[in-house]
Write a protein that holds these residues in place. Structure first.
Motif, PDB file in Angstrom:
ATOM      1  N   THR A  85      -7.187 -38.102  -9.377  1.00 49.23           N
ATOM      2  CA  THR A  85      -6.794 -39.020  -8.300  1.00 49.23           C
ATOM      3  C   THR A  85      -5.852 -40.099  -8.822  1.00 49.23           C
ATOM      4  O   THR A  85      -4.806 -40.366  -8.212  1.00 49.23           O
ATOM      5  N   ASN A  86      -6.205 -40.696  -9.940  1.00 52.12           N
ATOM      6  CA  ASN A  86      -5.343 -41.743 -10.517  1.00 52.12           C
ATOM      7  C   ASN A  86      -3.964 -41.193 -10.863  1.00 52.12           C
ATOM      8  O   ASN A  86      -2.947 -41.820 -10.568  1.00 52.12           O
ATOM      9  N   ASN A 108      -1.954 -40.305  -7.575  1.00 53.41           N
ATOM     10  CA  ASN A 108      -1.525 -41.517  -6.863  1.00 53.41           C
ATOM     11  C   ASN A 108      -0.372 -42.225  -7.572  1.00 53.41           C
ATOM     12  O   ASN A 108       0.414 -42.908  -6.935  1.00 53.41           O
ATOM     13  N   ASP A 109      -0.293 -42.036  -8.884  1.00 49.17           N
ATOM     14  CA  ASP A 109       0.810 -42.616  -9.652  1.00 49.17           C
ATOM     15  C   ASP A 109       2.021 -41.691  -9.703  1.00 49.17           C
ATOM     16  O   ASP A 109       3.009 -42.003 -10.364  1.00 49.17           O
ATOM     17  N   SER A 148      -3.214 -36.628   1.030  1.00 46.14           N
ATOM     18  CA  SER A 148      -3.035 -37.973   0.471  1.00 46.14           C
ATOM     19  C   SER A 148      -1.894 -38.042  -0.542  1.00 46.14           C
ATOM     20  O   SER A 148      -1.357 -39.115  -0.798  1.00 46.14           O
ATOM     21  N   ASP A 149      -1.508 -36.902  -1.124  1.00 47.09           N
ATOM     22  CA  ASP A 149      -0.445 -36.908  -2.131  1.00 47.09           C
ATOM     23  C   ASP A 149       0.937 -36.683  -1.528  1.00 47.09           C
ATOM     24  O   ASP A 149       1.903 -36.461  -2.237  1.00 47.09           O
ATOM     25  N   THR A 172       5.602 -40.991  -3.688  1.00 47.66           N
ATOM     26  CA  THR A 172       4.904 -40.024  -4.528  1.00 47.66           C
ATOM     27  C   THR A 172       5.684 -38.713  -4.572  1.00 47.66           C
ATOM     28  O   THR A 172       5.835 -38.103  -5.634  1.00 47.66           O
TER      29      THR A 172
END
Length: 187
Positions: free
Chosen positions: A50-51, A54-55, A134-135, A140
């Protein structure tokens, strides 16, 4: 038959993989799906994933290779794999070759879906509305596309020398891409 589909995020790998899975009765090996599953389970690996996502980073080869290994050595899936989004780095490509060799398998076809950044942005913005991933945020997307092109160039060079390699214009319509793939695999 084992097949690799690779190209930037939003190139249509998943769409083509799903078609091939149904057509050939194979198994889709989607690194994206594997990673999202870890996230849903809220595992320790899922939190790291996830980290990174998200980055706009790619998940480490170590994590991805571990998830892939379990699938390759599943006897019910032997020579029935459609790799969707794997390998993304030269390390992953070499790992895949080693895992296949150790499991007495090979790659029968390699397809690179080549798509420009503008097309990718349009597709992913549409996918974001439909799939609500979400990505799929614009910043992103741009980070992932640039990182993909940077890290995948060596993979493209690695596989382009392989006689099973074929580059397909990923800006074509879905059914046109499918027809080109079908012609190569003779189904």
């Amino acid at each position: 038959m084992n097949i690799i589909l690779f190209g930037p995020p939003g190139a249509g790998k998943g769409t083509q993989a799903k078609y091939l899975v149904n057509r050939l009765k194979n198994f889709q090996v989607s690194t994206g799906d594997l990673l999202r599953s870890e996230i849903q389970e809220n595992s320790q690996i899922g939190k790291i994933i996830t980290n990174d996502m998200n980055d706009g980073k790619f998940v480490s080869d170590e994590i991805v290779n571990k998830l892939i290994k379990d699938i390759i050595f599943d006897p019910s899936k032997k020579n029935k794999l459609i790799f969707d989004g794997y390998p993304r780095s030269i390390s992953q490509a070499k790992n895949l070759d080693l895992l296949l060799k150790n499991s007495q398998q090979k790659i029968d076809h390699i397809f690179f879906l080549n798509v420009n950044k503008e097309t990718i942005i349009k597709r992913i913005e549409k996918r974001k509305v439909i799939e609500k991933r979400s990505d799929d945020e614009l910043n992103t997307i741009l980070k992932r596309y640039d990182k993909y092109m940077e890290t995948t160039r060596p993979v493209l060079d690695f596989y382009s020398k392989n006689p099973q390699f074929n580059e397909i214009d990923g800006t074509l319509k879905i059914d046109e891409i499918t027809a080109k793939i079908e012609a190569f695999i003779n189904v």
